[in-house]
Write a protein that holds these residues in place. Structure first.
Motif, PDB file in Angstrom:
ATOM      1  N   GLY A 171     -60.935  20.481  54.449  1.00 34.41           N
ATOM      2  CA  GLY A 171     -60.015  19.443  53.980  1.00 34.41           C
ATOM      3  C   GLY A 171     -58.983  19.238  55.070  1.00 34.41           C
ATOM      4  N   ALA A 172     -58.318  18.091  55.051  1.00 35.13           N
ATOM      5  CA  ALA A 172     -57.314  17.811  56.085  1.00 35.13           C
ATOM      6  C   ALA A 172     -56.206  18.858  56.039  1.00 35.13           C
ATOM      7  CB  ALA A 172     -56.744  16.416  55.862  1.00 35.13           C
ATOM      8  N   SER A 173     -55.615  19.097  57.187  1.00 36.58           N
ATOM      9  CA  SER A 173     -54.518  20.058  57.285  1.00 36.58           C
ATOM     10  C   SER A 173     -53.416  19.687  56.291  1.00 36.58           C
ATOM     11  CB  SER A 173     -53.972  20.016  58.712  1.00 36.58           C
ATOM     12  OG  SER A 173     -52.956  20.954  58.851  1.00 36.58           O
ATOM     13  N   GLY A 174     -52.940  20.656  55.547  1.00 36.65           N
ATOM     14  CA  GLY A 174     -51.863  20.421  54.587  1.00 36.65           C
ATOM     15  C   GLY A 174     -52.352  20.114  53.181  1.00 36.65           C
ATOM     16  N   THR A 175     -53.661  19.941  52.996  1.00 36.07           N
ATOM     17  CA  THR A 175     -54.200  19.628  51.667  1.00 36.07           C
ATOM     18  C   THR A 175     -53.955  20.774  50.682  1.00 36.07           C
ATOM     19  OG1 THR A 175     -55.945  18.316  52.704  1.00 36.07           O
ATOM     20  CG2 THR A 175     -56.313  18.973  50.426  1.00 36.07           C
ATOM     21  N   GLY A 176     -53.953  21.996  51.228  1.00 41.18           N
ATOM     22  CA  GLY A 176     -53.755  23.150  50.349  1.00 41.18           C
ATOM     23  C   GLY A 176     -54.949  24.094  50.349  1.00 41.18           C
ATOM     24  N   LYS A 177     -55.785  24.015  51.388  1.00 38.95           N
ATOM     25  CA  LYS A 177     -56.983  24.882  51.451  1.00 38.95           C
ATOM     26  C   LYS A 177     -56.591  26.358  51.369  1.00 38.95           C
ATOM     27  CE  LYS A 177     -58.082  23.419  55.530  1.00 38.95           C
ATOM     28  NZ  LYS A 177     -57.034  22.429  55.775  1.00 38.95           N
ATOM     29  N   GLY A 178     -55.607  26.728  52.195  1.00 36.86           N
ATOM     30  CA  GLY A 178     -55.182  28.137  52.244  1.00 36.86           C
ATOM     31  C   GLY A 178     -54.689  28.600  50.882  1.00 36.86           C
ATOM     32  N   THR A 179     -53.869  27.765  50.254  1.00 41.08           N
ATOM     33  CA  THR A 179     -53.288  28.112  48.954  1.00 41.08           C
ATOM     34  C   THR A 179     -54.387  28.246  47.891  1.00 41.08           C
ATOM     35  OG1 THR A 179     -51.394  26.761  49.630  1.00 41.08           O
ATOM     36  CG2 THR A 179     -51.521  27.368  47.295  1.00 41.08           C
ATOM     37  N   VAL A 180     -55.290  27.266  47.871  1.00 40.65           N
ATOM     38  CA  VAL A 180     -56.350  27.257  46.847  1.00 40.65           C
ATOM     39  C   VAL A 180     -57.328  28.423  47.088  1.00 40.65           C
ATOM     40  CG1 VAL A 180     -58.375  25.919  46.085  1.00 40.65           C
ATOM     41  CG2 VAL A 180     -56.154  24.798  46.325  1.00 40.65           C
TER      42      VAL A 180
ATOM     43  N   ALA B 173     -49.459  10.156  51.023  1.00 42.04           N
ATOM     44  CA  ALA B 173     -48.006  10.417  50.999  1.00 42.04           C
ATOM     45  C   ALA B 173     -47.750  11.873  50.616  1.00 42.04           C
ATOM     46  CB  ALA B 173     -47.336   9.473  50.007  1.00 42.04           C
ATOM     47  N   GLU B 174     -48.504  12.354  49.633  1.00 40.12           N
ATOM     48  CA  GLU B 174     -48.347  13.758  49.200  1.00 40.12           C
ATOM     49  C   GLU B 174     -48.814  14.706  50.307  1.00 40.12           C
ATOM     50  OE1 GLU B 174     -46.911  15.288  46.772  1.00 40.12           O
ATOM     51  OE2 GLU B 174     -47.810  17.285  46.923  1.00 40.12           O
ATOM     52  N   LEU B 175     -49.862  14.303  51.054  1.00 40.66           N
ATOM     53  CA  LEU B 175     -50.350  15.146  52.152  1.00 40.66           C
ATOM     54  C   LEU B 175     -49.242  15.328  53.195  1.00 40.66           C
ATOM     55  CD1 LEU B 175     -52.775  16.585  53.518  1.00 40.66           C
ATOM     56  CD2 LEU B 175     -53.221  14.457  54.720  1.00 40.66           C
TER      57      LEU B 175
ATOM     58  N   LYS C 277     -46.071  15.026  52.798  1.00 37.96           N
ATOM     59  CA  LYS C 277     -45.008  15.851  52.190  1.00 37.96           C
ATOM     60  C   LYS C 277     -45.350  17.334  52.287  1.00 37.96           C
ATOM     61  CE  LYS C 277     -43.498  15.051  47.817  1.00 37.96           C
ATOM     62  NZ  LYS C 277     -43.461  14.173  46.646  1.00 37.96           N
ATOM     63  N   ARG C 278     -46.631  17.639  52.026  1.00 36.49           N
ATOM     64  CA  ARG C 278     -47.049  19.047  52.044  1.00 36.49           C
ATOM     65  C   ARG C 278     -47.006  19.631  53.451  1.00 36.49           C
ATOM     66  NH1 ARG C 278     -52.052  19.215  47.630  1.00 36.49           N
ATOM     67  NH2 ARG C 278     -50.766  18.446  45.913  1.00 36.49           N
ATOM     68  N   ILE C 279     -47.448  18.848  54.437  1.00 39.18           N
ATOM     69  CA  ILE C 279     -47.417  19.374  55.823  1.00 39.18           C
ATOM     70  C   ILE C 279     -45.957  19.593  56.236  1.00 39.18           C
ATOM     71  CG2 ILE C 279     -48.149  19.087  58.224  1.00 39.18           C
ATOM     72  CD1 ILE C 279     -50.248  17.117  57.371  1.00 39.18           C
TER      73      ILE C 279
ATOM     74  N   ASN D 283     -56.973  18.369  45.081  1.00 47.02           N
ATOM     75  CA  ASN D 283     -55.986  19.439  44.858  1.00 47.02           C
ATOM     76  C   ASN D 283     -54.670  18.832  44.373  1.00 47.02           C
ATOM     77  OD1 ASN D 283     -54.465  21.782  44.845  1.00 47.02           O
ATOM     78  ND2 ASN D 283     -54.103  21.746  47.052  1.00 47.02           N
ATOM     79  N   ASP D 284     -54.689  18.374  43.108  1.00 47.78           N
ATOM     80  CA  ASP D 284     -53.430  17.886  42.525  1.00 47.78           C
ATOM     81  C   ASP D 284     -52.603  19.081  42.062  1.00 47.78           C
ATOM     82  OD1 ASP D 284     -55.374  18.393  40.624  1.00 47.78           O
ATOM     83  OD2 ASP D 284     -55.271  16.443  39.671  1.00 47.78           O
ATOM     84  N   GLU D 285     -53.261  19.942  41.264  1.00 46.21           N
ATOM     85  CA  GLU D 285     -52.594  21.194  40.874  1.00 46.21           C
ATOM     86  C   GLU D 285     -53.486  22.342  41.303  1.00 46.21           C
ATOM     87  OE1 GLU D 285     -51.491  21.450  36.702  1.00 46.21           O
ATOM     88  OE2 GLU D 285     -51.096  19.284  36.754  1.00 46.21           O
ATOM     89  N   VAL D 286     -52.883  23.379  41.872  1.00 45.25           N
ATOM     90  CA  VAL D 286     -53.664  24.490  42.432  1.00 45.25           C
ATOM     91  C   VAL D 286     -54.603  25.080  41.373  1.00 45.25           C
ATOM     92  CG1 VAL D 286     -53.512  26.789  43.477  1.00 45.25           C
ATOM     93  CG2 VAL D 286     -51.890  25.017  44.137  1.00 45.25           C
ATOM     94  N   GLU D 287     -54.042  25.371  40.184  1.00 45.63           N
ATOM     95  CA  GLU D 287     -54.846  26.009  39.120  1.00 45.63           C
ATOM     96  C   GLU D 287     -56.086  25.182  38.787  1.00 45.63           C
ATOM     97  OE1 GLU D 287     -54.576  28.761  37.299  1.00 45.63           O
ATOM     98  OE2 GLU D 287     -52.790  29.532  38.307  1.00 45.63           O
TER      99      GLU D 287
HETATM  100  P1  ADP Z   1     -53.898  23.901  54.404  1.00 44.12           P
HETATM  101  O1  ADP Z   1     -54.410  25.320  54.400  1.00 44.12           O
HETATM  102  O2  ADP Z   1     -54.891  22.921  53.829  1.00 44.12           O
HETATM  103  O3  ADP Z   1     -53.379  23.432  55.731  1.00 44.12           O
HETATM  104  P2  ADP Z   1     -51.696  25.019  52.809  1.00 44.12           P
HETATM  105  O4  ADP Z   1     -52.412  25.855  51.811  1.00 44.12           O
HETATM  106  O5  ADP Z   1     -50.968  25.696  53.928  1.00 44.12           O
HETATM  107  O6  ADP Z   1     -52.650  23.855  53.393  1.00 44.12           O
HETATM  108  O7  ADP Z   1     -50.682  24.120  51.969  1.00 44.12           O
HETATM  109  C1  ADP Z   1     -49.791  23.196  52.606  1.00 44.12           C
HETATM  110  C2  ADP Z   1     -48.496  23.126  51.784  1.00 44.12           C
HETATM  111  O8  ADP Z   1     -48.762  22.481  50.542  1.00 44.12           O
HETATM  112  C3  ADP Z   1     -47.932  24.512  51.437  1.00 44.12           C
HETATM  113  O9  ADP Z   1     -46.526  24.460  51.532  1.00 44.12           O
HETATM  114  C4  ADP Z   1     -48.391  24.744  49.997  1.00 44.12           C
HETATM  115  O10 ADP Z   1     -47.507  25.576  49.281  1.00 44.12           O
HETATM  116  C5  ADP Z   1     -48.406  23.306  49.429  1.00 44.12           C
HETATM  117  N1  ADP Z   1     -49.420  23.102  48.378  1.00 44.12           N
HETATM  118  C6  ADP Z   1     -50.709  23.511  48.352  1.00 44.12           C
HETATM  119  N2  ADP Z   1     -51.336  23.092  47.230  1.00 44.12           N
HETATM  120  C7  ADP Z   1     -50.427  22.385  46.522  1.00 44.12           C
HETATM  121  C8  ADP Z   1     -50.456  21.691  45.262  1.00 44.12           C
HETATM  122  N3  ADP Z   1     -51.564  21.614  44.517  1.00 44.12           N
HETATM  123  N4  ADP Z   1     -49.335  21.090  44.844  1.00 44.12           N
HETATM  124  C9  ADP Z   1     -48.198  21.119  45.592  1.00 44.12           C
HETATM  125  N5  ADP Z   1     -48.084  21.761  46.792  1.00 44.12           N
HETATM  126  C10 ADP Z   1     -49.189  22.389  47.254  1.00 44.12           C
END
Ligand code: ADP
Ligand code: 5GP
Length: 201
Positions: free
Chosen positions: A11-20, A127-129, A131-133, A167-171
């Motif tokens: 997924g694009a950088s900042g999508t939340g791959k690491g978190t998920v 826009a959310e992407l 914001k996350r990055i 990835n709208d909500e992590v859960e």
């Molecule tokens: P990636 O590994 O895809 O680059 P990260 O896991 O580092 O992305 O997440 C990027 C940012 O977005 C982090 O600050 C993380 O806490 C946040 N984030 C991830 N998933 C969500 C989500 N579902 N809702 C809101 N913020 C999120």
């Protein structure tokens, strides 16, 4: 013998791959995470051998020449690669392995291991992407712009994957990936031994 799954998440950088992926691995501790090697600098809080093996360019290139990688790619000016580390042997002995890699690397893995499970993670919006990055706060403005500009290109490759999860909500995203893994592990093609065991002729 049951074979494990080779699960590939991009997924694009900042999508939340690491978190998920982190949450997925907490919920499914039997899945092993494949720690990649990279030449990028460690971010605050990252430890060598945990998030990545941090190598110099010369070390990385030496490992390329030794065929030490299942795949490698240059992403945002740095090398990233999946160490082979007997991945095939581990899968054959029933271990499932998760790779979190970019689209170039994933397509190479798809060529070599078409039976892998390829999952593409999408942000709810661009826009959310952004914001996350920005919110992660680990990139310089220049790198941040580079990553954001690469996002659309990265996202267009997502159509070549088997599954897409927003990835709208992590859960919720983690639950969907767990459902994909569960369905994949029930595929007839992965369970022919069940028919043999029951005595099917
Ligand atoms: P990636 O590994 O895809 O680059 P990260 O896991 O580092 O992305 O997440 C990027 C940012 O977005 C982090 O600050 C993380 O806490 C946040 N984030 C991830 N998933 C969500 C989500 N579902 N809702 C809101 N913020 C999120
Ligand atoms: P980051 O620097 O944000 O940790 O990762 C940047 C990009 O490199 C992400 O898209 C991530 O999925 C990808 N990546 C991480 N490890 C690997 C790998 O081993 N191979 C490839 N091809 N990409 C990787």
């Amino acid at each position: 013998m049951y074979k494990g799954l080779l699960i590939v998440v991009s997924g694009a950088s900042g999508t939340g791959k690491g978190t998920v992926c982190k949450k997925l691995l907490e919920d499914m501790p039997k899945i092993s995470y494949s720690v990649s090697a990279t030449t990028r600098a460690a971010r605050p809080g990252e430890t060598d051998g945990k998030e990545y093996y941090f190598l110099s360019r010369a070390e990385f290139e030496e490992r390329i020449s030794k065929n030490d990688f299942l795949e490698y790619a240059e992403v945002y000016g740095n090398y990233y690669g999946t160490p082979l580390n007997e991945i095939e042997t581990r899968i054959n002995s029933g271990e499932s392995i998760l790779l979190e890699i970019d689209t170039q690397g994933a397509l190479k893995v798809k060529d070599r291991c078409p039976e892998g499970v390829f999952i593409f993670l999408l942000p709810p919006s661009l826009a959310e992407l952004r914001k996350r990055i920005e919110g992660r706060g680990t990139e310089t403005p220049e790198v941040l712009e580079k990553r954001f500009n690469a996002a659309l290109e990265e996202i267009s490759v997502g159509k070549k994957y088997d599954y897409v999860v927003v990835n709208d909500e992590v859960e919720k995203a983690v639950e969907k990936i767990k459902a994909v893994i569960s369905a994949e592990s029930c595929k007839v093609s992965r369970n022919l031994n069940e028919f043999e065991m029951i005595g099917e002729m």
